[in-house]
Enzyme design. Structure first.
Site, mmCIF file in Angstrom:
data_model
loop_
_atom_site.group_PDB
_atom_site.id
_atom_site.type_symbol
_atom_site.label_atom_id
_atom_site.label_comp_id
_atom_site.label_asym_id
_atom_site.label_seq_id
_atom_site.Cartn_x
_atom_site.Cartn_y
_atom_site.Cartn_z
ATOM 1 N N GLU A 1 0.828 -1.159 0.167
ATOM 2 C CA GLU A 1 -0.031 0.126 -0.012
ATOM 3 C C GLU A 1 0.775 1.019 -0.016
ATOM 4 O OE1 GLU A 1 -1.208 2.464 3.510
ATOM 5 O OE2 GLU A 1 -3.100 1.260 3.226
ATOM 6 N N ASP B 1 -5.377 -4.089 -2.194
ATOM 7 C CA ASP B 1 -5.549 -2.751 -2.526
ATOM 8 C C ASP B 1 -4.178 -2.073 -2.927
ATOM 9 O OD1 ASP B 1 -4.240 -3.326 0.117
ATOM 10 O OD2 ASP B 1 -4.951 -1.280 0.885
#
Length: 386
Positions: free
Chosen positions: A72, A133
């Site tokens: 991330e 993500d």
């Protein structure tokens, strides 16, 4: 050396706004706002770079004792370097990510989600599991950097990441449809699938659908909004949710909690272009923060998503994340109040990232078009500056 064939700055900016309108973006923005966004240094980003990005391209979260980097953090570094039009820094961040998180073969391996200092003092991958993500934002940054900087190799790298995600992390939820798992291991148990609503920005899925038309992305975009609405019965997104084969239910391990993950759901919804046909439905399904802010003096750090009851003072990043959301709902006074809550002093990695997203968007340093393309302020009006 300036290209004398470029029109005068004011005309270039006007044409840029016209192009934004044609792309379905929020183009009714003052010309001087775009001029300010591209004509002044991005102070919050420079502070982030100085504090969190090492010379070799590693993005560090100093809050944890393992001095971790995650897929991330690397993905956000790539995205903001692109928004700031810094290909040199972009390449350094990408090189570190490939070398340390992808075992040197990003064409074959999705990045491990966690790298940092182990118990023996050595720095290495601490958890080889993936986090979708981070991969999603890496793929998006690659695709858009390749398009905006005219580097086909980056576009191909983005396509390769999408192909790996399709194989490892896209599943068909029985009775519901395609969904993106949070990672490639540990999120499917018997007849239960654990999901994270904040991992699915609608505009990013729109871009993937345009680039990979045969993939699941268009359907996933529609299903992601349905999932978000179904998991937020009183308008508050949860950090985690589970599908039991028939309905979305509270995740047994995480509970009905909306906090540091869920805050991004409101952020992504607010940044979605008004021309997206699902934007209204998405915002309507996330009405909780607006109701809470209207009823009391502030937001909350932790929210019971079944009861709509909040506790604890939110971090400064929460205020920044709510700026696009409140703007999309036509609440300038509430947005101004949240803006006043963002300090200029010391912040941790995650708060800084939320400030870059939320305040950067409010400062008009970038927008997303209806089909998910990134529209950085530098892409046209800045090119006309002397």
């Amino acid at each position: 050396m300036r290209d004398t064939s470029v029109p005068a700055p004011a005309l270039a900016r006007r044409r840029f706004l016209q192009a934004l309108a044609a792309a379905g973006a929020a183009a009714a923005l003052p010309l001087d706002a775009w001029a300010q966004a591209c004509g002044t240094p991005w102070r919050e980003w420079r502070t982030f770079v100085d504090r969190h990005i090492e010379p070799d391209g590693r993005v560090v979260d100093h809050l944890n004792t393992d001095l971790r980097s995650t897929s991330e953090s690397q993905s956000y570094g790539l995205f903001f370097a692109l928004v700031d039009n810094d290909p040199v820094l972009f390449d350094r961040i990408l090189a570190w990510t490939r070398r340390h998180l992808c075992r040197g073969r990003a064409d074959l391996n999705l990045p491990a989600w966690l790298w940092g200092r182990a118990a023996d003092g050595q720095f290495r991958v601490l958890d080889p599991n993936t986090a979708s993500d981070g991969e999603l934002w890496i793929a998006y940054a690659l695709l858009e950097a390749g398009r905006l900087w005219k580097r086909p190799g980056l576009v191909e790298a983005g396509r390769q990441t999408l192909a790996l995600m399709r194989t490892a992390e896209i599943v068909e939820l029985p009775g519901f449809g395609p969904m993106l798992l949070p990672g490639n291991r540990g999120f499917v148990q018997a007849d239960r699938w654990t999901l994270n609503p904040s991992y699915l920005p609608l505009f990013v899925l729109r871009r993937f659908a345009a680039v990979d038309a045969r993939g699941p992305w268009a359907r996933l975009a529609e299903r992601s909004v349905a999932m978000t609405r179904a998991s937020a019965p009183v308008g508050f997104a949860p950090d985690w949710i589970a599908w039991n084969g028939k309905a979305f239910v509270v995740d047994a391990g995480k509970g009905a909690l909306g906090s540091y993950d869920a805050i991004r759901c409101y952020l992504w919804a607010g940044m979605t272009d008004p021309a997206d046909p699902l934007r209204r439905s998405l915002l309507d399904g996330l009405s909780g923060p607006l109701s809470m802010l209207r009823a009391q003096t502030g937001f909350a750090e932790k929210i019971d998503t079944r009861l709509g009851v909040g506790t604890g003072a939110p971090s400064p990043g929460f205020a920044a994340a709510l700026l696009p959301y409140l703007s999309a709902l036509g609440q300038p006074a509430l947005a101004k109040a949240q803006l006043a809550r963002i300090p200029t002093g010391t912040l941790n990695y995650y708060d800084r990232a939320l400030v870059l997203f939320g305040k950067g968007w409010m400062d008009r340093r970038y927008r997303f078009s209806a089909d998910g393309r990134l529209l950085p302020a530098w892409s046209s009006p800045c090119s006309a500056r002397p």
